[in-house]
Motif scaffolding. Structure first.
Motif, PDB file in Angstrom:
ATOM      1  N   MET A   1      -3.056  -9.572   3.561  1.00  0.00           N
ATOM      2  CA  MET A   1      -1.631  -9.345   3.908  1.00  0.00           C
ATOM      3  C   MET A   1      -1.225 -10.444   5.070  1.00  0.00           C
ATOM      4  SD  MET A   1      -0.818  -5.546   5.592  1.00  0.00           S
ATOM      5  CE  MET A   1      -0.302  -4.402   4.276  1.00  0.00           C
ATOM      6  N   ARG A   2      -0.128 -10.849   5.116  1.00  0.00           N
ATOM      7  CA  ARG A   2       0.474 -11.945   5.827  1.00  0.00           C
ATOM      8  C   ARG A   2       0.697 -11.641   7.109  1.00  0.00           C
ATOM      9  NH1 ARG A   2       5.616 -12.381   6.666  1.00  0.00           N
ATOM     10  NH2 ARG A   2       7.394 -11.294   5.952  1.00  0.00           N
ATOM     11  N   ASP A   3       1.269 -12.582   8.103  1.00  0.00           N
ATOM     12  CA  ASP A   3       1.469 -12.015   9.514  1.00  0.00           C
ATOM     13  C   ASP A   3       2.682 -11.328   9.441  1.00  0.00           C
ATOM     14  OD1 ASP A   3      -0.694 -13.564  10.262  1.00  0.00           O
ATOM     15  OD2 ASP A   3       0.500 -15.321  10.772  1.00  0.00           O
ATOM     16  N   TYR A   4       2.835 -10.299  10.497  1.00  0.00           N
ATOM     17  CA  TYR A   4       4.160  -9.540  10.792  1.00  0.00           C
ATOM     18  C   TYR A   4       4.390  -9.762  12.190  1.00  0.00           C
ATOM     19  CZ  TYR A   4       3.101  -7.677   6.019  1.00  0.00           C
ATOM     20  OH  TYR A   4       2.988  -7.626   4.965  1.00  0.00           O
TER      21      TYR A   4
ATOM     22  N   LYS B   1      -4.543   1.356   4.270  1.00  0.00           N
ATOM     23  CA  LYS B   1      -4.497   1.501   2.856  1.00  0.00           C
ATOM     24  C   LYS B   1      -5.092   0.101   2.395  1.00  0.00           C
ATOM     25  CE  LYS B   1      -1.021   4.876   1.889  1.00  0.00           C
ATOM     26  NZ  LYS B   1       0.198   5.265   1.273  1.00  0.00           N
ATOM     27  N   GLU B   2      -4.733  -1.050   2.865  1.00  0.00           N
ATOM     28  CA  GLU B   2      -5.407  -2.271   2.537  1.00  0.00           C
ATOM     29  C   GLU B   2      -6.964  -2.260   2.762  1.00  0.00           C
ATOM     30  OE1 GLU B   2      -4.793  -6.349   4.278  1.00  0.00           O
ATOM     31  OE2 GLU B   2      -3.067  -6.277   2.361  1.00  0.00           O
ATOM     32  N   ALA B   3      -7.211  -1.661   3.655  1.00  0.00           N
ATOM     33  CA  ALA B   3      -8.403  -1.597   4.053  1.00  0.00           C
ATOM     34  C   ALA B   3      -9.443  -0.793   3.017  1.00  0.00           C
ATOM     35  CB  ALA B   3      -8.867  -1.435   5.525  1.00  0.00           C
ATOM     36  N   GLY B   4      -8.779   0.047   2.398  1.00  0.00           N
ATOM     37  CA  GLY B   4      -9.374   0.853   1.440  1.00  0.00           C
ATOM     38  C   GLY B   4      -9.572   2.210   2.091  1.00  0.00           C
ATOM     39  N   LEU B   5      -9.267   2.539   3.274  1.00  0.00           N
ATOM     40  CA  LEU B   5      -9.632   3.804   3.938  1.00  0.00           C
ATOM     41  C   LEU B   5      -8.483   4.898   4.011  1.00  0.00           C
ATOM     42  CD1 LEU B   5     -10.699   2.096   7.266  1.00  0.00           C
ATOM     43  CD2 LEU B   5     -12.015   3.081   5.508  1.00  0.00           C
ATOM     44  N   THR B   6      -9.124   6.114   3.768  1.00  0.00           N
ATOM     45  CA  THR B   6      -8.276   7.294   3.639  1.00  0.00           C
ATOM     46  C   THR B   6      -8.035   7.450   5.186  1.00  0.00           C
ATOM     47  OG1 THR B   6      -9.882   8.795   3.845  1.00  0.00           O
ATOM     48  CG2 THR B   6      -9.133   8.186   1.581  1.00  0.00           C
ATOM     49  N   GLN B   7      -6.969   8.421   5.525  1.00  0.00           N
ATOM     50  CA  GLN B   7      -6.876   8.965   7.163  1.00  0.00           C
ATOM     51  C   GLN B   7      -7.980   9.483   7.503  1.00  0.00           C
ATOM     52  OE1 GLN B   7      -3.401  11.537   7.232  1.00  0.00           O
ATOM     53  NE2 GLN B   7      -1.877   9.771   7.975  1.00  0.00           N
ATOM     54  N   ARG B   8      -8.680  10.445   6.539  1.00  0.00           N
ATOM     55  CA  ARG B   8     -10.015  10.938   6.919  1.00  0.00           C
ATOM     56  C   ARG B   8     -11.059   9.881   7.598  1.00  0.00           C
ATOM     57  NH1 ARG B   8     -15.086  13.004   5.539  1.00  0.00           N
ATOM     58  NH2 ARG B   8     -15.349  15.096   6.181  1.00  0.00           N
ATOM     59  N   GLU B   9     -11.176   9.015   6.617  1.00  0.00           N
ATOM     60  CA  GLU B   9     -12.342   7.930   6.996  1.00  0.00           C
ATOM     61  C   GLU B   9     -11.878   7.154   8.138  1.00  0.00           C
ATOM     62  OE1 GLU B   9     -13.344   7.152   2.260  1.00  0.00           O
ATOM     63  OE2 GLU B   9     -11.869   6.019   3.168  1.00  0.00           O
TER      64      GLU B   9
ATOM     65  N   LEU C   1      -9.665  -1.539  11.132  1.00  0.00           N
ATOM     66  CA  LEU C   1      -8.775  -1.724   9.812  1.00  0.00           C
ATOM     67  C   LEU C   1      -8.769  -3.240   9.744  1.00  0.00           C
ATOM     68  CD1 LEU C   1      -5.443   0.127  10.639  1.00  0.00           C
ATOM     69  CD2 LEU C   1      -7.495   0.712   9.425  1.00  0.00           C
ATOM     70  N   GLY C   2      -9.509  -3.966  10.572  1.00  0.00           N
ATOM     71  CA  GLY C   2      -9.849  -5.457  10.239  1.00  0.00           C
ATOM     72  C   GLY C   2      -8.514  -6.265  10.640  1.00  0.00           C
ATOM     73  N   VAL C   3      -7.790  -5.846  11.638  1.00  0.00           N
ATOM     74  CA  VAL C   3      -6.410  -6.347  11.857  1.00  0.00           C
ATOM     75  C   VAL C   3      -6.591  -7.079  13.324  1.00  0.00           C
ATOM     76  CG1 VAL C   3      -4.046  -6.029  12.396  1.00  0.00           C
ATOM     77  CG2 VAL C   3      -5.279  -5.075  10.595  1.00  0.00           C
ATOM     78  N   ASP C   4      -6.169  -8.420  13.485  1.00  0.00           N
ATOM     79  CA  ASP C   4      -6.153  -8.894  14.713  1.00  0.00           C
ATOM     80  C   ASP C   4      -4.688  -8.769  15.384  1.00  0.00           C
ATOM     81  OD1 ASP C   4      -8.508 -10.216  14.634  1.00  0.00           O
ATOM     82  OD2 ASP C   4      -7.926 -11.708  13.436  1.00  0.00           O
ATOM     83  N   LEU C   5      -4.598  -8.690  16.688  1.00  0.00           N
ATOM     84  CA  LEU C   5      -3.378  -8.797  17.409  1.00  0.00           C
ATOM     85  C   LEU C   5      -3.325  -9.997  18.091  1.00  0.00           C
ATOM     86  CD1 LEU C   5      -0.860  -7.039  18.560  1.00  0.00           C
ATOM     87  CD2 LEU C   5      -2.274  -6.591  20.381  1.00  0.00           C
ATOM     88  N   VAL C   6      -2.328 -10.771  17.726  1.00  0.00           N
ATOM     89  CA  VAL C   6      -2.014 -12.120  18.319  1.00  0.00           C
ATOM     90  C   VAL C   6      -0.915 -12.152  18.838  1.00  0.00           C
ATOM     91  CG1 VAL C   6      -1.720 -14.496  17.738  1.00  0.00           C
ATOM     92  CG2 VAL C   6      -3.413 -13.341  16.576  1.00  0.00           C
TER      93      VAL C   6
END
Length: 86
Positions: free
Chosen positions: A1-4, A21-29, A63-68
């Motif tokens: 995904m790009r920056d937002y 969803k991009e991380a391939g995780l369900t809500q449960r996981e 989720l493997g997302v950085d907060l910048v």
């Protein structure tokens, strides 16, 4: 995904769901990794504006997302570098 660029809390639910969803995780996981129920994660995704910063940062990490954070209008020059003096 790009920056937002997130300017309002109303943007967070869609982004959190898309990153999950991009991380391939369900809500449960994702909920299991966060240590909450699926219902709690669902509420977190729908009402991200009420979530504590700590819980939001933990979810972003899962989720493997950085907060910048960057001043408006400044270019992305030092991604990942945190100033040592405040």
């Amino acid at each position: 995904m790009r920056d937002y660029t997130v300017q309002t809390s109303a943007q967070l639910p869609m982004l959190l769901q898309a990153f999950r969803k991009e991380a391939g995780l369900t809500q449960r996981e994702a909920a299991l990794r966060l240590g909450v129920t699926q219902q709690t994660l669902s509420a977190l995704e729908r009402h991200a504006d009420t979530v504590s910063a700590d819980r939001l940062l933990r979810l972003l990490s899962i989720l493997g997302v950085d907060l910048v954070l960057r001043k408006s209008g400044e270019p992305d020059t030092a991604a990942g570098v945190v100033p040592s003096v405040w």
